[in-house]
Write a protein that holds these residues in place. Structure first.
Motif, mmCIF file in Angstrom:
data_model
loop_
_atom_site.group_PDB
_atom_site.id
_atom_site.type_symbol
_atom_site.label_atom_id
_atom_site.label_comp_id
_atom_site.label_asym_id
_atom_site.label_seq_id
_atom_site.Cartn_x
_atom_site.Cartn_y
_atom_site.Cartn_z
ATOM 1 N N ALA A 1 37.161 -24.883 -41.906
ATOM 2 C CA ALA A 1 36.794 -25.987 -41.018
ATOM 3 C C ALA A 1 36.830 -25.579 -39.548
ATOM 4 C CB ALA A 1 37.723 -27.176 -41.263
ATOM 5 N N GLY A 2 37.915 -24.939 -39.130
ATOM 6 C CA GLY A 2 38.018 -24.517 -37.737
ATOM 7 C C GLY A 2 38.035 -25.704 -36.784
ATOM 8 N N ASP A 3 37.666 -25.452 -35.558
ATOM 9 C CA ASP A 3 37.643 -26.464 -34.508
ATOM 10 C C ASP A 3 36.235 -27.042 -34.421
ATOM 11 O OD1 ASP A 3 37.572 -27.925 -32.179
ATOM 12 O OD2 ASP A 3 38.711 -26.473 -31.005
ATOM 13 N N ALA A 4 36.069 -28.278 -34.889
ATOM 14 C CA ALA A 4 34.740 -28.897 -34.910
ATOM 15 C C ALA A 4 34.158 -29.003 -33.504
ATOM 16 C CB ALA A 4 34.817 -30.278 -35.559
ATOM 17 N N HIS A 5 35.009 -29.267 -32.528
ATOM 18 C CA HIS A 5 34.538 -29.388 -31.144
ATOM 19 C C HIS A 5 33.964 -28.051 -30.667
ATOM 20 C CE1 HIS A 5 34.695 -29.907 -26.757
ATOM 21 N NE2 HIS A 5 34.682 -31.215 -26.987
ATOM 22 N N ALA A 6 34.684 -26.959 -30.934
ATOM 23 C CA ALA A 6 34.211 -25.635 -30.515
ATOM 24 C C ALA A 6 32.934 -25.255 -31.257
ATOM 25 C CB ALA A 6 35.301 -24.593 -30.768
ATOM 26 N N GLN A 7 32.858 -25.593 -32.536
ATOM 27 C CA GLN A 7 31.662 -25.280 -33.313
ATOM 28 C C GLN A 7 30.458 -26.063 -32.796
ATOM 29 O OE1 GLN A 7 33.154 -26.227 -37.180
ATOM 30 N NE2 GLN A 7 34.093 -24.220 -37.500
ATOM 31 N N ALA A 8 30.684 -27.317 -32.425
ATOM 32 C CA ALA A 8 29.594 -28.130 -31.892
ATOM 33 C C ALA A 8 29.111 -27.575 -30.551
ATOM 34 C CB ALA A 8 30.046 -29.580 -31.739
ATOM 35 N N ARG A 9 30.025 -27.097 -29.736
ATOM 36 C CA ARG A 9 29.628 -26.491 -28.463
ATOM 37 C C ARG A 9 28.789 -25.231 -28.702
ATOM 38 N NH1 ARG A 9 32.397 -27.823 -23.554
ATOM 39 N NH2 ARG A 9 31.856 -25.728 -22.843
ATOM 40 N N ARG A 10 29.191 -24.431 -29.681
ATOM 41 C CA ARG A 10 28.418 -23.230 -30.003
ATOM 42 C C ARG A 10 27.032 -23.598 -30.511
ATOM 43 N NH1 ARG A 10 30.713 -20.626 -34.408
ATOM 44 N NH2 ARG A 10 29.080 -19.068 -34.119
ATOM 45 N N ALA A 11 26.965 -24.644 -31.323
ATOM 46 C CA ALA A 11 25.668 -25.088 -31.837
ATOM 47 C C ALA A 11 24.779 -25.592 -30.707
ATOM 48 C CB ALA A 11 25.869 -26.187 -32.878
ATOM 49 N N ALA A 12 25.398 -26.239 -29.724
ATOM 50 C CA ALA A 12 24.634 -26.836 -28.623
ATOM 51 C C ALA A 12 24.156 -25.802 -27.605
ATOM 52 C CB ALA A 12 25.494 -27.885 -27.918
ATOM 53 N N ALA A 13 24.861 -24.688 -27.490
ATOM 54 C CA ALA A 13 24.594 -23.722 -26.420
ATOM 55 C C ALA A 13 23.129 -23.309 -26.301
ATOM 56 C CB ALA A 13 25.490 -22.496 -26.605
ATOM 57 N N PRO A 14 22.439 -22.960 -27.411
ATOM 58 C CA PRO A 14 21.039 -22.530 -27.271
ATOM 59 C C PRO A 14 20.107 -23.636 -26.782
ATOM 60 C CG PRO A 14 21.965 -21.826 -29.379
ATOM 61 C CD PRO A 14 22.909 -22.818 -28.797
#
Length: 225
Positions: free
Chosen positions: A159-172
């Protein structure tokens, strides 16, 4: 072939042209079927040997299992597959259901098929290359035929950090929204993250944080949405 002998005496064992591992089996002068050299050797087939109906059925079953196993290994060499995916492909090829289940059982024993490992690798790869939320990960795994409980365990373990994963997804996406006002920024980025399976609370926070990191103020009313 029609009128295939169900039993008879072996009158011919001929190599199949271009296939060094295949033989043509003749019973009472008629072509019965092609078999592998492995099957012929294992059963010590020879000219003049009488094969009962049960013996022929055994040969046919072994040939079908061998063919299904070879097809399975070819499919698995292309990419990892779930049990359900492999079963569907083999049945679509017209292979007998009982043979398919025996081959799947053997592949599980050999650890060539493992839904838990498949799900784990799927989630890890997704989060590394194209981050997404738990909702979408669950949906994708179920589309691959993964059991719901197995999918839940795989998603939870990575699962990890959903907030960090969402930021990574949003970056591009940020570059194409560089000149957008807040309404367009929030609608497009929020919609993208929602489609990626992130929960509403995470989407709200990431949109807010990324907008503020541009040095822009959040419009009145956004915090109450």
């Amino acid at each position: 072939m029609t009128d295939i002998p169900a039993e008879g005496t072996i009158t011919g064992l001929e190599a199949v042209p271009g296939k060094s591992d295949r033989l043509r089996l003749y019973l009472d002068g008629r072509l019965a079927r092609e078999i592998s050299t492995i099957t012929a050797t294992a059963h010590e087939l020879r000219l003049g040997q009488h094969l009962s109906e049960a013996a022929v059925a055994t040969l046919v079953g072994e040939e079908e299992r061998e063919a299904a196993m070879a097809a399975s290994l070819r499919l698995l060499s292309q990419r990892a597959r779930s049990v359900a995916e492999l079963r569907t492909r083999l049945l679509h090829q017209g292979r007998p259901p009982a043979i398919v289940e025996r081959v799947i059982a053997r592949l599980k024993e050999l650890e060539y098929l493992d839904d838990a490992a498949f799900a784990q690798r799927w989630v890890e790869t997704r989060q590394r290359t194209s981050p997404r939320g738990a909702v979408l990960l669950h949906r994708e795994l179920q589309q691959h035929g993964i059991d719901r409980h197995v999918a839940e365990q795989a998603v939870a373990s990575t699962a990890g950090d959903a907030h960090a994963q969402a930021r990574r997804a949003a970056a591009p996406r940020l570059a194409r929204l560089a000149n957008a006002d807040f309404e367009i920024f929030a609608r497009r980025l929020g919609g993208f993250l929602t489609r990626r399976g992130f929960p509403a609370g995470v989407v709200y926070e990431v949109v807010r944080d990324l907008w503020q990191e541009r040095g822009e103020a959040i419009p009145d009313g956004y915090d109450e949405r």
